[in-house]
Write a protein that holds these residues in place. Structure first.
Motif, mmCIF file in Angstrom:
data_model
loop_
_atom_site.group_PDB
_atom_site.id
_atom_site.type_symbol
_atom_site.label_atom_id
_atom_site.label_comp_id
_atom_site.label_asym_id
_atom_site.label_seq_id
_atom_site.Cartn_x
_atom_site.Cartn_y
_atom_site.Cartn_z
ATOM 1 N N ARG A 1 0.828 -1.208 0.000
ATOM 2 C CA ARG A 1 0.000 0.000 0.000
ATOM 3 C C ARG A 1 0.862 1.259 0.000
ATOM 4 O O ARG A 1 0.593 2.226 -0.714
ATOM 5 C CB ARG A 1 -0.932 0.007 1.218
ATOM 6 C CG ARG A 1 -2.188 -0.830 1.014
ATOM 7 C CD ARG A 1 -3.219 -0.524 2.088
ATOM 8 N NE ARG A 1 -2.761 -0.939 3.393
ATOM 9 C CZ ARG A 1 -2.961 -2.151 3.897
ATOM 10 N NH1 ARG A 1 -3.626 -3.052 3.215
ATOM 11 N NH2 ARG A 1 -2.509 -2.471 5.084
ATOM 12 N N LYS A 2 1.918 1.230 0.827
ATOM 13 C CA LYS A 2 2.811 2.384 0.871
ATOM 14 C C LYS A 2 3.559 2.539 -0.453
ATOM 15 O O LYS A 2 3.854 3.650 -0.886
ATOM 16 C CB LYS A 2 3.809 2.228 2.033
ATOM 17 C CG LYS A 2 3.197 2.357 3.410
ATOM 18 C CD LYS A 2 2.635 3.734 3.672
ATOM 19 C CE LYS A 2 3.720 4.804 3.694
ATOM 20 N NZ LYS A 2 3.183 6.128 4.036
ATOM 21 N N LEU B 1 -5.275 4.621 4.926
ATOM 22 C CA LEU B 1 -4.115 4.375 5.795
ATOM 23 C C LEU B 1 -4.283 5.097 7.129
ATOM 24 O O LEU B 1 -3.936 4.552 8.179
ATOM 25 C CB LEU B 1 -2.827 4.845 5.103
ATOM 26 C CG LEU B 1 -2.348 4.024 3.904
ATOM 27 C CD1 LEU B 1 -1.198 4.720 3.198
ATOM 28 C CD2 LEU B 1 -1.915 2.623 4.328
ATOM 29 N N GLU B 2 -4.821 6.298 7.086
ATOM 30 C CA GLU B 2 -5.006 7.080 8.315
ATOM 31 C C GLU B 2 -5.987 6.374 9.258
ATOM 32 O O GLU B 2 -5.757 6.294 10.462
ATOM 33 C CB GLU B 2 -5.516 8.484 7.953
ATOM 34 C CG GLU B 2 -5.702 9.417 9.138
ATOM 35 C CD GLU B 2 -4.396 9.828 9.814
ATOM 36 O OE1 GLU B 2 -3.318 9.603 9.221
ATOM 37 O OE2 GLU B 2 -4.460 10.343 10.940
ATOM 38 N N GLN C 1 -6.668 3.174 9.300
ATOM 39 C CA GLN C 1 -5.988 1.977 9.816
ATOM 40 C C GLN C 1 -4.997 2.328 10.919
ATOM 41 O O GLN C 1 -4.915 1.651 11.944
ATOM 42 C CB GLN C 1 -5.233 1.305 8.665
ATOM 43 C CG GLN C 1 -5.832 0.002 8.246
ATOM 44 C CD GLN C 1 -4.869 -0.833 7.449
ATOM 45 O OE1 GLN C 1 -3.818 -0.379 7.023
ATOM 46 N NE2 GLN C 1 -5.241 -2.056 7.244
ATOM 47 N N ASN C 2 -4.233 3.391 10.678
ATOM 48 C CA ASN C 2 -3.216 3.792 11.657
ATOM 49 C C ASN C 2 -3.852 4.214 12.978
ATOM 50 O O ASN C 2 -3.323 3.924 14.046
ATOM 51 C CB ASN C 2 -2.365 4.934 11.088
ATOM 52 C CG ASN C 2 -1.509 4.475 9.929
ATOM 53 O OD1 ASN C 2 -1.239 3.283 9.783
ATOM 54 N ND2 ASN C 2 -1.095 5.393 9.091
ATOM 55 N N SER D 1 -6.622 3.103 14.166
ATOM 56 C CA SER D 1 -7.162 1.930 14.859
ATOM 57 C C SER D 1 -6.047 1.078 15.474
ATOM 58 O O SER D 1 -6.304 0.241 16.331
ATOM 59 C CB SER D 1 -7.995 1.079 13.900
ATOM 60 O OG SER D 1 -7.161 0.368 13.025
ATOM 61 N N ALA D 2 -4.801 1.295 15.030
ATOM 62 C CA ALA D 2 -3.680 0.522 15.601
ATOM 63 C C ALA D 2 -3.310 1.003 17.002
ATOM 64 O O ALA D 2 -2.500 0.372 17.680
ATOM 65 C CB ALA D 2 -2.454 0.605 14.685
ATOM 66 N N ARG D 3 -3.839 2.152 17.403
ATOM 67 C CA ARG D 3 -3.647 2.606 18.793
ATOM 68 C C ARG D 3 -4.969 3.181 19.270
ATOM 69 O O ARG D 3 -5.230 4.381 19.126
ATOM 70 C CB ARG D 3 -2.520 3.642 18.889
ATOM 71 C CG ARG D 3 -2.355 4.197 20.318
ATOM 72 C CD ARG D 3 -1.144 5.094 20.484
ATOM 73 N NE ARG D 3 0.091 4.350 20.413
ATOM 74 C CZ ARG D 3 1.103 4.654 19.592
ATOM 75 N NH1 ARG D 3 1.016 5.694 18.805
ATOM 76 N NH2 ARG D 3 2.192 3.912 19.573
ATOM 77 N N ARG E 1 4.154 14.220 10.659
ATOM 78 C CA ARG E 1 3.076 13.728 11.515
ATOM 79 C C ARG E 1 1.696 14.173 11.064
ATOM 80 O O ARG E 1 0.695 13.660 11.545
ATOM 81 C CB ARG E 1 3.306 14.195 12.974
ATOM 82 C CG ARG E 1 4.475 13.527 13.652
ATOM 83 C CD ARG E 1 4.638 13.992 15.080
ATOM 84 N NE ARG E 1 5.281 15.287 15.180
ATOM 85 C CZ ARG E 1 4.689 16.393 15.624
ATOM 86 N NH1 ARG E 1 3.438 16.364 16.030
ATOM 87 N NH2 ARG E 1 5.351 17.526 15.677
#
Lengths: 226, 250
Positions: free
Chosen positions: A12-13, A79-80, A82-83, A85-87, A105
């Motif tokens: 994806r990146k 991606l945002e 997903q990111n 939800s990772a924290r 950031r």
């Protein structure tokens, strides 16, 4: 999580970087052509007419560009999400500025600001072009006086100080986005070396300042001369 | 030194935690952060309260056990140190210090400041190894010539202690620095080449499966890593993974 749509986080990146490279090249040519309007209205008119009527540009490159823009936006938002939800539980005290730049950031903020600007930009230039060429069927590029209309339209748009101000603000956000995005795209495709990475970093900073500044100069020039 | 500590207290993984405030007096500026925590726990035990649970083992910066988010930074305000190597002289007398566990969906809190980092173990199990014949005919490692710069880079990558500070500090809770260090330390050596493609693909897939975030290349992980693992490893893993994806037949 990440493989649920059949694409890994690195893939994806990678595609995010590829679309970024494409947009970086597009921005350079867009700025170059627009800069012609500062030096020669005739040159700007003839190049604009070529770009606006050439079948290769209109029916091959333009759809690719539209896809690139919307892919970059859509993937960035995905991606945002997903990111985030990772924290799920955030830190009570966090000092992100101690170890990473504001630009790196806040790519989603600067990116969305640029995309909001694109809405205005499409409203100002792209939609009227589609209307004149493909709805009214006028492919001549001429105005009522028989001259090319492109330079005149450009000056007319920048007559409004609020619009000019919004354009300038958007280019500042574009600059901040590119400050991180340019060199980050190289990293995402796996290009990093002790020899070349400092060069890419400097080139990225130069590009991130020069191209948006070029757009600002064009907008302000036409506001002053309108 | 007299300090006020605001520490995350959570009874178990299912309980709702909260920051709790403690005053501690007479801390030596020469003591380590964990020694200060020991002093606090002694005080709590004497008062009949539950001590604060935190991970620790070697206390010399090589085991990767200690894992505290101190005043908004992984392993605290110092650079290239783990929490156990952090000294109290880095703080001011009378200061309030926030102490939290690593925060990431892939690192659930077990109790207080202890998090479950077994996600890293599962990533390693997915491919972070070199299969060798252990039947007694193992070739001497020194028999394989290795270029000095490759050996140095492999060693640098291998200094990763798997503490999870990269995940803790990344705004996306990404594990790319850890996984890339483990991929790199083997990919750089001839012994790691045989399984290189499989390793890159499987470790990245497991990393994604564990729920870590994506890498935004902010570089925060490199800054906060106690071993100074370089972002160069992430670029190398990207290359390894992308080329493996294109050329792998499995």
């Amino acid at each position: 999580m990440s493989t649920s749509n059949g694409m890994t986080s690195i893939a994806r990146k990678f595609f995010m970087a590829l679309s970024g490279f494409f947009l970086i090249i597009f921005l350079l040519q867009h700025c170059t052509i627009n800069m012609m309007s500062v030096f020669s209205s005739e040159m700007f008119n003839s190049v604009s007419h070529f770009m606006g009527t050439n079948p290769l540009v209109q029916f091959a490159l333009q759809p690719v560009l539209a896809f690139g823009v919307f892919f970059h936006l859509g993937m960035g938002i995905y991606l945002e999400i997903q990111n985030n939800s990772a924290r799920s539980i955030k830190y009570a005290m966090n000092k992100p500025s101690e170890n990473a730049s504001w630009m790196s950031r806040n790519m989603i903020i600067t990116g969305i600001m640029v995309m909001l600007f694109l809405g205005l930009h499409f409203y100002d230039f792209w939609l009227p072009e589609l209307n004149i060429k493909f709805i009214q069927g006028d492919m001549t590029g001429l105005n009522d006086t028989g001259n090319f209309r492109y330079y005149e339209e450009l000056q007319h748009k920048f007559h409004d100080p609020i619009r000019t101000g919004l354009y300038v603000l958007a280019f500042v956000f574009l600059s901040l986005h590119l400050m991180h995005g340019f060199q980050s795209a190289f990293q995402s495709v796996g290009f990093r070396s002790n020899r070349w990475s400092p060069v890419i970093q400097k080139l990225g900073n130069l590009y991130a300042i020069a191209v948006p500044l070029g757009f600002i100069v064009i907008a302000v020039y036409h506001y002053i001369n309108a | 030194m007299d300090l006020t500590l605001k520490i995350w207290r959570q009874k178990n993984k299912d309980a709702k935690g909260a920051l709790k405030s403690y005053d501690i007096k007479g801390v030596s500026p020469d003591s380590s952060f964990l020694e200060m925590m020991d002093l606090l726990n002694n005080n709590l035990i004497e008062k009949g309260e539950n001590p604060v649970a935190f991970d620790h083992d070697c206390r010399e910066g090589i085991c990767g056990s200690c894992s505290m988010y101190i005043n908004g930074e992984a392993h605290g305000p110092d650079r290239l140190v783990t929490t156990c190597q952090l000294h109290m002289r880095k703080f001011k007398d009378g200061e309030t210090i926030h102490i939290e566990p690593w925060r990431a969906k892939a690192f659930p809190v077990i109790k207080d400041l202890v998090v479950d980092r077994s996600a890293f173990d599962r990533v390693m199990n997915a491919g972070g190894f070199v299969s060798v014949n252990t039947s007694g005919n193992t070739q001497d490692a020194n028999a394989t010539p290795i270029a000095k710069d490759a050996a140095d880079k492999a060693f640098d990558a291998a200094t990763c202690i798997g503490c999870g500070a990269c995940v803790a500090t990344c705004k996306n809770a990404s594990a790319m620095l850890f996984v890339s260090a483990k991929v790199s330390q083997l990919a750089l050596l001839p012994q790691g080449q045989v399984e290189a493609q499989r390793r890159a693909i499987h470790m990245v897939e497991q990393m994604d499966h564990e729920g870590f975030g994506n890498c935004s290349n902010t570089g925060a992980c490199e800054v906060e890593c106690p071993k100074g693992i370089s972002l160069e490893n992430i670029a190398r893993m990207n290359r390894e993974f992308l080329s493996a994806t294109i050329t792998s037949e499995s």
